[in-house]
Design a protein around this motif. Structure first.
Motif, mmCIF file in Angstrom:
data_model
loop_
_atom_site.group_PDB
_atom_site.id
_atom_site.type_symbol
_atom_site.label_atom_id
_atom_site.label_comp_id
_atom_site.label_asym_id
_atom_site.label_seq_id
_atom_site.Cartn_x
_atom_site.Cartn_y
_atom_site.Cartn_z
ATOM 1 N N VAL A 169 -7.758 -4.237 48.770
ATOM 2 C CA VAL A 169 -8.565 -3.284 47.245
ATOM 3 C C VAL A 169 -7.532 -2.804 46.746
ATOM 4 O O VAL A 169 -6.528 -2.549 46.809
ATOM 5 C CB VAL A 169 -9.490 -1.725 48.612
ATOM 6 C CG1 VAL A 169 -10.342 -2.349 49.196
ATOM 7 C CG2 VAL A 169 -8.004 -1.477 49.477
ATOM 8 N N ARG A 229 -6.732 0.478 44.792
ATOM 9 C CA ARG A 229 -7.111 2.361 45.654
ATOM 10 C C ARG A 229 -6.641 2.834 43.274
ATOM 11 O O ARG A 229 -6.428 4.322 43.668
ATOM 12 C CB ARG A 229 -6.870 2.547 46.135
ATOM 13 C CG ARG A 229 -8.262 2.725 47.237
ATOM 14 C CD ARG A 229 -7.691 3.621 48.086
ATOM 15 N NE ARG A 229 -8.578 2.997 49.395
ATOM 16 C CZ ARG A 229 -7.476 2.232 50.846
ATOM 17 N NH1 ARG A 229 -6.759 1.950 50.520
ATOM 18 N NH2 ARG A 229 -8.463 1.979 50.839
ATOM 19 N N GLY A 251 -5.618 -9.681 46.849
ATOM 20 C CA GLY A 251 -5.041 -10.635 47.864
ATOM 21 C C GLY A 251 -5.234 -10.192 49.743
ATOM 22 O O GLY A 251 -5.082 -9.190 49.794
ATOM 23 N N ILE A 261 -3.490 -11.004 53.265
ATOM 24 C CA ILE A 261 -2.454 -11.777 53.769
ATOM 25 C C ILE A 261 -1.602 -12.567 54.480
ATOM 26 O O ILE A 261 -1.675 -13.730 54.699
ATOM 27 C CB ILE A 261 -0.823 -11.063 54.855
ATOM 28 C CG1 ILE A 261 -1.691 -9.859 55.269
ATOM 29 C CG2 ILE A 261 -1.105 -9.911 53.333
ATOM 30 C CD1 ILE A 261 -0.621 -9.319 55.724
ATOM 31 N N THR A 321 3.727 -3.679 54.384
ATOM 32 C CA THR A 321 3.316 -2.363 55.614
ATOM 33 C C THR A 321 1.417 -2.428 55.317
ATOM 34 O O THR A 321 1.104 -1.682 55.754
ATOM 35 C CB THR A 321 3.577 -0.949 54.271
ATOM 36 O OG1 THR A 321 2.781 0.127 55.027
ATOM 37 C CG2 THR A 321 3.023 -0.822 52.854
ATOM 38 N N TYR A 365 -3.999 -3.336 69.032
ATOM 39 C CA TYR A 365 -3.209 -3.285 68.308
ATOM 40 C C TYR A 365 -1.387 -3.370 68.151
ATOM 41 O O TYR A 365 -0.638 -4.355 67.418
ATOM 42 C CB TYR A 365 -3.468 -1.898 66.937
ATOM 43 C CG TYR A 365 -3.217 -1.013 66.611
ATOM 44 C CD1 TYR A 365 -3.067 -1.652 64.938
ATOM 45 C CD2 TYR A 365 -2.008 -0.179 66.942
ATOM 46 C CE1 TYR A 365 -2.555 -1.132 63.920
ATOM 47 C CE2 TYR A 365 -0.838 0.194 65.766
ATOM 48 C CZ TYR A 365 -0.990 0.015 64.353
ATOM 49 O OH TYR A 365 -0.391 0.673 63.164
ATOM 50 N N LYS A 393 1.712 -5.396 66.414
ATOM 51 C CA LYS A 393 2.466 -4.657 66.149
ATOM 52 C C LYS A 393 4.173 -5.615 66.583
ATOM 53 O O LYS A 393 4.809 -5.957 65.257
ATOM 54 C CB LYS A 393 2.518 -3.101 66.013
ATOM 55 C CG LYS A 393 1.814 -2.621 65.187
ATOM 56 C CD LYS A 393 1.219 -2.900 63.336
ATOM 57 C CE LYS A 393 2.350 -2.522 62.910
ATOM 58 N NZ LYS A 393 2.143 -2.512 61.294
ATOM 59 N N ALA A 447 6.790 6.638 64.548
ATOM 60 C CA ALA A 447 5.545 6.992 65.366
ATOM 61 C C ALA A 447 3.971 7.436 64.724
ATOM 62 O O ALA A 447 4.188 6.869 63.217
ATOM 63 C CB ALA A 447 5.946 8.292 66.179
ATOM 64 N N ARG A 464 -5.664 8.910 55.928
ATOM 65 C CA ARG A 464 -6.796 8.690 56.373
ATOM 66 C C ARG A 464 -7.342 8.907 57.410
ATOM 67 O O ARG A 464 -7.887 8.677 58.050
ATOM 68 C CB ARG A 464 -7.359 7.987 55.520
ATOM 69 C CG ARG A 464 -7.703 7.518 54.456
ATOM 70 C CD ARG A 464 -8.141 6.844 53.119
ATOM 71 N NE ARG A 464 -7.153 5.760 53.580
ATOM 72 C CZ ARG A 464 -7.582 4.519 53.647
ATOM 73 N NH1 ARG A 464 -8.040 4.248 53.817
ATOM 74 N NH2 ARG A 464 -6.662 3.471 54.005
#
Ligand code: NAD
Length: 243
Positions: A39, A41, A50, A52, A73, A141, A145, A169, A177
């Motif tokens: 997106v 912004r 695109g 990844i 990131t 998640y 990572k 952290a 957000r």
């Protein structure tokens, strides 16, 4: 950096909270920077739309922008309805970013990992980057990572690529957000009268501006000529609020 040619940056996930601050700091020090994201912004730097998980899209953006340093990131946010998205983006997508970097001859790759990669739900105190990944990850998640971070670190020194991973952290600051939104929603639901543990729990939070600066410092430190390439060790940095 004196006498050294300046890098050309591609911030993957540069439309996000952390990515945006990295882009702003690169602009402030007059570096050349583009953004790659699903997106758009912000509109003040060249943008490559695109995903990844598609290596050709990343490779195309790298070649067109003349990138010499990738800052990766991008990640789906925590709490996704379908947890398989984490493996797809953070593991397969990161694999594609590495392959694209090697194919396009990009020498530097900085990755935003997470302190959660060494957390299995039990207290961890005074860990450093030598700590192994837990046998049982905390959730999908954090597992993704950790797998993504491992790929990044394994890639260092191969195919002319040097890599580094940072482990923030909790992150706070302008543009957040997730964290403050979640806290505010808990407040609105009246969920304020509870205590976690014995009230002595510690958790590190990092200001987003400091984290963005850490990415720039890490990128600047990835200088092949200062090291014997054969001895180069990839690095992980765990950020705490004391740094
Ligand atoms: P964010 O959601 O604000 O930004 C992530 C960006 O990645 C978004 O702009 C999103 O569109 C993009 N993205 C997602 N999937 C993509 C894909 N398949 N292809 C291209 N772009 C894609 O998140 P953030 O808070 O800025 O987090 C940045 C990084 O920091 C992430 O890697 C995250 O895992 C890590 N991290 C965040 C926190 C935190 O508290 N926010 C804590 C520790 C680690």
């Amino acid at each position: 950096m004196s006498g050294q040619k300046k890098d050309v940056y591609l911030v993957i996930g540069g439309s996000g909270f952390v990515g945006r601050h990295i882009v702003e700091q690169l602009i402030a020090r007059e570096d050349v920077v583009s953004v790659f994201d699903i997106v758009q912004r912000h509109h003040d730097v060249p943008f490559y739309s695109g995903d990844i998980t598609d290596q050709s899209q990343v490779e195309d953006a790298l070649r067109r922008s003349g990138t010499t340093c990738i800052i990766h990131t991008a990640s789906p946010t925590a709490g996704a309805k379908d947890p398989s998205i984490y493996h797809k983006v953070n593991v397969e997508g990161t694999k594609a970013v590495i392959a694209a970097a090697v194919a396009a001859g990009v020498p530097k790759l900085v990755y935003t990992s997470s302190a959660g990669v060494v957390f299995d739900g039990n207290d961890v105190i005074n860990l450093d980057e030598r700590a192994p990944y837990p046998e049982k990850p905390f959730d999908a998640y954090n597992e993704s990572k950790a797998l993504g971070e491992a790929l990044i670190l394994e890639a260092s020194g191969k195919g002319g690529l040097l890599t580094v991973a940072l482990r923030p952290a909790g992150i706070f600051g302008p543009g957040d957000r997730q964290m403050m939104v979640g806290l505010y929603q808990a407040y609105q639901r009246g969920q304020t009268h509870f205590q976690v543990g014995d009230n002595n729990n510690l958790f590190d939070y990092t200001y987003v501006g400091n984290l963005a600066r850490a990415h720039l410092i890490a990128a600047d430190k990835l200088v092949p000529s200062e090291h014997d390439a054969a001895d180069w060790q990839s690095d992980t940095v765990t950020l705490t609020d004391k740094e």
